[in-house]
Write a protein that holds these residues in place. Structure first.
Motif, short mmCIF file in Angstrom:
data_model
loop_
_atom_site.label_atom_id
_atom_site.label_comp_id
_atom_site.label_asym_id
_atom_site.label_seq_id
_atom_site.Cartn_x
_atom_site.Cartn_y
_atom_site.Cartn_z
N CYS A 115 60.82 35.01 66.83
CA CYS A 115 61.66 33.82 66.67
C CYS A 115 61.95 33.21 68.04
CB CYS A 115 62.96 34.18 65.96
SG CYS A 115 62.74 35.17 64.46
N THR A 138 65.83 36.63 72.63
CA THR A 138 64.68 36.90 71.79
C THR A 138 65.16 37.48 70.46
OG1 THR A 138 64.42 39.14 72.71
CG2 THR A 138 63.19 37.36 73.76
N VAL A 139 64.46 37.11 69.40
CA VAL A 139 64.77 37.62 68.06
C VAL A 139 63.45 37.90 67.35
CG1 VAL A 139 65.85 37.13 65.83
CG2 VAL A 139 66.90 36.26 67.92
N SER A 149 65.77 42.24 65.00
CA SER A 149 66.32 42.71 66.27
C SER A 149 66.57 41.49 67.15
CB SER A 149 65.35 43.67 66.96
OG SER A 149 64.13 43.02 67.26
N PHE A 150 67.52 41.61 68.06
CA PHE A 150 67.81 40.49 68.95
C PHE A 150 68.39 40.99 70.27
CE2 PHE A 150 71.91 41.14 66.94
CZ PHE A 150 72.80 40.97 67.99
N LEU A 193 74.90 36.35 62.20
CA LEU A 193 73.56 35.81 62.06
C LEU A 193 73.36 35.35 60.63
CD1 LEU A 193 70.27 37.08 63.54
CD2 LEU A 193 70.40 36.80 61.06
N LEU A 207 72.61 31.91 65.05
CA LEU A 207 73.27 33.08 65.62
C LEU A 207 74.49 32.62 66.42
CD1 LEU A 207 71.34 36.05 67.22
CD2 LEU A 207 73.57 35.34 68.05
N PHE A 225 67.36 29.89 66.24
CA PHE A 225 66.03 30.47 66.46
C PHE A 225 65.12 30.12 65.28
CE2 PHE A 225 68.73 33.00 69.12
CZ PHE A 225 67.95 33.31 70.24
N CYS A 227 61.68 31.18 63.41
CA CYS A 227 60.81 32.36 63.27
C CYS A 227 59.45 31.91 62.70
CB CYS A 227 61.46 33.40 62.37
SG CYS A 227 63.11 33.90 62.90
#
Length: 232
Positions: A115, A138-139, A149-150, A193, A207, A225, A227
């Protein structure tokens, strides 16, 4: 920070965020020609008012598309009750207006996605002294399982902080995920989120965060973000 979607369904988060669905433009939700939102419903229990509104300040960090809009109220007066509240140029009330996306795990056709940061508001500090800062991060999201995850990197004034790395899974029975300071091990640090938009194959994630900083108190803001990059 304020979140709005479209049915007056509150979304619980550790950010003391209020979220709503089905809010029509008009008496309760006002959008300016710039695309910024200057009046919104209020659901904070400690404020004796139905709406919060910008009076004569500035709305910065305006961005979005047909699926969401974000912005930051700053540098002027806003009303959250019968008395005006002052915002300096270093302050910010961050908002997200969005279309809710209901994601379901797809074990057959799902993919692991990277993402990219699409838009964000500039993080602002609680002491109202440091200038608005920057956010990066970052995601990843696996639509087969809804695991994600982020990591978020913040800089405000001379301070910097990192939230994460954190790995979790979106709950199957709800549309949002949040964690509080106890889970993160950091006082006054919280994250929420939420999947938004219309594309379940390449979702957009909103987020929102509040993060403890070394000297400027805590910083908050929102980052969007997209994705859409498959991880092989």
């Amino acid at each position: 920070m304020v979140w709005f979607d479209k049915s007056f369904t509150p979304i619980r988060s550790s950010l003391a965020v209020a979220a709503f669905e089905g809010v029509p433009l008009g008496a309760m939700l006002v959008r300016e020609e710039s695309g910024a939102f200057s009046k919104m419903p209020n659901k904070y229990a400690f404020l004796n008012t139905d709406v919060i509104r910008m009076h004569n300040g500035t709305i910065d960090d305006i961005s979005g598309n047909g699926e969401y809009a974000i912005g930051r109220w700053t540098n002027g007066l806003y009303y959250a009750n019968t008395s005006p509240q002052t915002l300096t140029s270093a302050d910010g009330i961050h908002y997200v207006v969005y279309q809710k996306l209901l994601l379901a795990a797809d074990a057959t056709n799902g993919r692991k996605l990277q993402c990219r940061l699409q838009n964000s508001t500039k993080p602002t500090s609680s002491n109202g002294v440091a200038a608005p800062g920057t956010v990066s991060g970052t995601v990843t999201l696996d639509t087969r399982t809804l695991a994600f995850s982020f990591t978020l990197n913040l800089a405000v004034g001379a301070d910097s902080a990192t939230i994460g790395p954190m790995t979790a899974t979106l709950p199957a029975s709800t549309t949002w995920w949040s964690l509080n300071s106890t889970m993160l091990g950091s006082d006054k640090t919280s994250v929420a989120l939420l999947p938004i938009g219309t594309d379940s194959e390449s979702p957009t994630l909103a987020l929102g965060y509040t993060a403890q900083m070394p000297t400027v108190g805590y910083a908050n803001g929102v980052a969007i973000f997209k994705c859409d990059q498959v991880v092989l």
